[in-house]
Design an enzyme around this catalytic site. Structure first.
Site, PDB file in Angstrom:
ATOM      1  N   ARG A 176     -62.868  94.470 -37.936  1.00  5.23           N
ATOM      2  CA  ARG A 176     -62.110  93.663 -36.983  1.00  5.23           C
ATOM      3  C   ARG A 176     -62.524  93.962 -35.551  1.00  5.23           C
ATOM      4  O   ARG A 176     -62.924  95.069 -35.238  1.00  5.23           O
ATOM      5  CB  ARG A 176     -60.614  93.900 -37.153  1.00  5.23           C
ATOM      6  CG  ARG A 176     -60.255  95.346 -36.965  1.00  5.23           C
ATOM      7  CD  ARG A 176     -59.036  95.813 -37.674  1.00  5.23           C
ATOM      8  NE  ARG A 176     -59.112  95.607 -39.085  1.00  5.23           N
ATOM      9  CZ  ARG A 176     -58.132  95.801 -39.924  1.00  5.23           C
ATOM     10  NH1 ARG A 176     -56.986  96.226 -39.485  1.00  5.23           N
ATOM     11  NH2 ARG A 176     -58.262  95.595 -41.200  1.00  5.23           N
ATOM     12  N   ASP A 229     -57.491  95.774 -33.586  1.00  8.89           N
ATOM     13  CA  ASP A 229     -56.306  95.998 -34.404  1.00  8.89           C
ATOM     14  C   ASP A 229     -55.296  96.738 -33.536  1.00  8.89           C
ATOM     15  O   ASP A 229     -55.630  97.778 -32.947  1.00  8.89           O
ATOM     16  CB  ASP A 229     -56.664  96.829 -35.634  1.00  8.89           C
ATOM     17  CG  ASP A 229     -55.532  96.934 -36.636  1.00  8.89           C
ATOM     18  OD1 ASP A 229     -54.692  96.017 -36.691  1.00  8.89           O
ATOM     19  OD2 ASP A 229     -55.494  97.945 -37.372  1.00  8.89           O
ATOM     20  N   ARG A 274     -59.711  88.447 -33.269  1.00 10.30           N
ATOM     21  CA  ARG A 274     -59.301  89.019 -34.555  1.00 10.30           C
ATOM     22  C   ARG A 274     -59.169  87.932 -35.606  1.00 10.30           C
ATOM     23  O   ARG A 274     -58.530  86.906 -35.392  1.00 10.30           O
ATOM     24  CB  ARG A 274     -57.958  89.742 -34.394  1.00 10.30           C
ATOM     25  CG  ARG A 274     -57.283  90.177 -35.695  1.00 10.30           C
ATOM     26  CD  ARG A 274     -57.884  91.444 -36.258  1.00 10.30           C
ATOM     27  NE  ARG A 274     -57.389  91.784 -37.559  1.00 10.30           N
ATOM     28  CZ  ARG A 274     -56.424  92.666 -37.811  1.00 10.30           C
ATOM     29  NH1 ARG A 274     -55.839  93.283 -36.823  1.00 10.30           N
ATOM     30  NH2 ARG A 274     -56.072  92.938 -39.042  1.00 10.30           N
ATOM     31  N   ASP A 334     -51.460  98.217 -33.863  1.00 13.68           N
ATOM     32  CA  ASP A 334     -50.364  98.505 -34.792  1.00 13.68           C
ATOM     33  C   ASP A 334     -49.252  99.273 -34.100  1.00 13.68           C
ATOM     34  O   ASP A 334     -49.521 100.269 -33.404  1.00 13.68           O
ATOM     35  CB  ASP A 334     -50.847  99.356 -35.978  1.00 13.68           C
ATOM     36  CG  ASP A 334     -51.711  98.583 -36.951  1.00 13.68           C
ATOM     37  OD1 ASP A 334     -51.512  97.362 -37.084  1.00 13.68           O
ATOM     38  OD2 ASP A 334     -52.569  99.218 -37.595  1.00 13.68           O
TER      39      ASP A 334
END
Length: 161
Positions: free
Chosen positions: A101, A104, A92, A106
Site C-alpha cells: 500500500r 496505511d 491507497r 491505523d
C-alpha cells in the site's frame, strides 16, 4: 496513558500507526503527517522516527513504519473516516488483506476507549504482536496503558521481543 497525556472533554488523545511500502514511502509518510498537522480538529503532538520493517502477508517490498500521537476533537468514527480519506488522497487501494500500500493509517489507541464495531476496533486488535507498531509507539508513548491488558506500550514491546 503517559502521565503527560491526559484526555479532556474537548480533545481526545489518539495513537496512530503509519506505514507505506509503495511509491516514495518516505515522502508519502512525511506528507501525510504534514497533512494531519495542517488539519482542523487535529494537533500532532508526538512523532516517532521512521523504521524500515519486513512485510506481513504476500510477497511485497519492505515498509517504512512509524507512529504519531495526536489530540483531536473527532470521534473515533469521524477520525477513521478522515484517515481513510487521507489514505485515498495518497492513492491507497484495498485489493488484498495485508497487501502492499501507498499509505496505511491505523488508530491504535483513542484515550482509554475499548470498542468494537463492524468497521473499527479500538485498541487495534493486532497491535500487541506487531513490532512495527510497538517499536515506534514505545519511542514516543512508552507509558501509554493498553486498556485491555493494562500493560504499558513498553511492557507490550518487551513481551513481543
Amino acid at each position: 496513558m503517559n502521565s503527560s497525556i491526559e484526555p479532556n472533554k474537548e480533545k481526545n488523545y489518539c495513537a496512530i500507526a503509519l506505514g507505506s511500502n509503495l511509491g516514495d514511502s518516505l515522502s508519502i509518510l512525511n506528507d501525510s503527517v504534514n497533512r494531519l498537522v495542517n488539519s482542523e480538529g487535529i494537533e500532532v503532538i508526538l512523532r516517532s522516527t521512521w523504521h524500515k520493517t519486513k512485510p506481513m502477508g504476500p510477497p511485497q517490498p519492505d515498509y517504512l513504519n512509524g507512529c504519531i500521537v495526536i489530540k483531536t476533537s473527532y470521534s473515533p468514527q469521524e477520525l477513521l473516516m478522515y484517515l481513510g480519506s487521507i489514505e485515498q488522497e495518497f492513492g491507497r487501494e484495498r485489493k488484498e488483506r495485508w497487501g502492499a500500500r501507498t499509505l496505511d493509517l491505523d488508530i491504535i489507541f483513542y484515550n482509554d476507549v475499548v470498542m468494537k464495531t463492524d468497521k473499527l476496533e479500538i485498541p487495534h486488535p493486532r497491535m500487541r504482536e506487531r513490532l512495527f507498531v510497538l517499536i515506534p509507539l514505545a519511542e514516543i508513548a512508552p507509558q501509554w496503558i493498553d486498556p485491555i491488558t493494562k500493560l504499558t506500550v513498553s511492557q507490550l514491546l518487551d513481551l513481543c521481543l
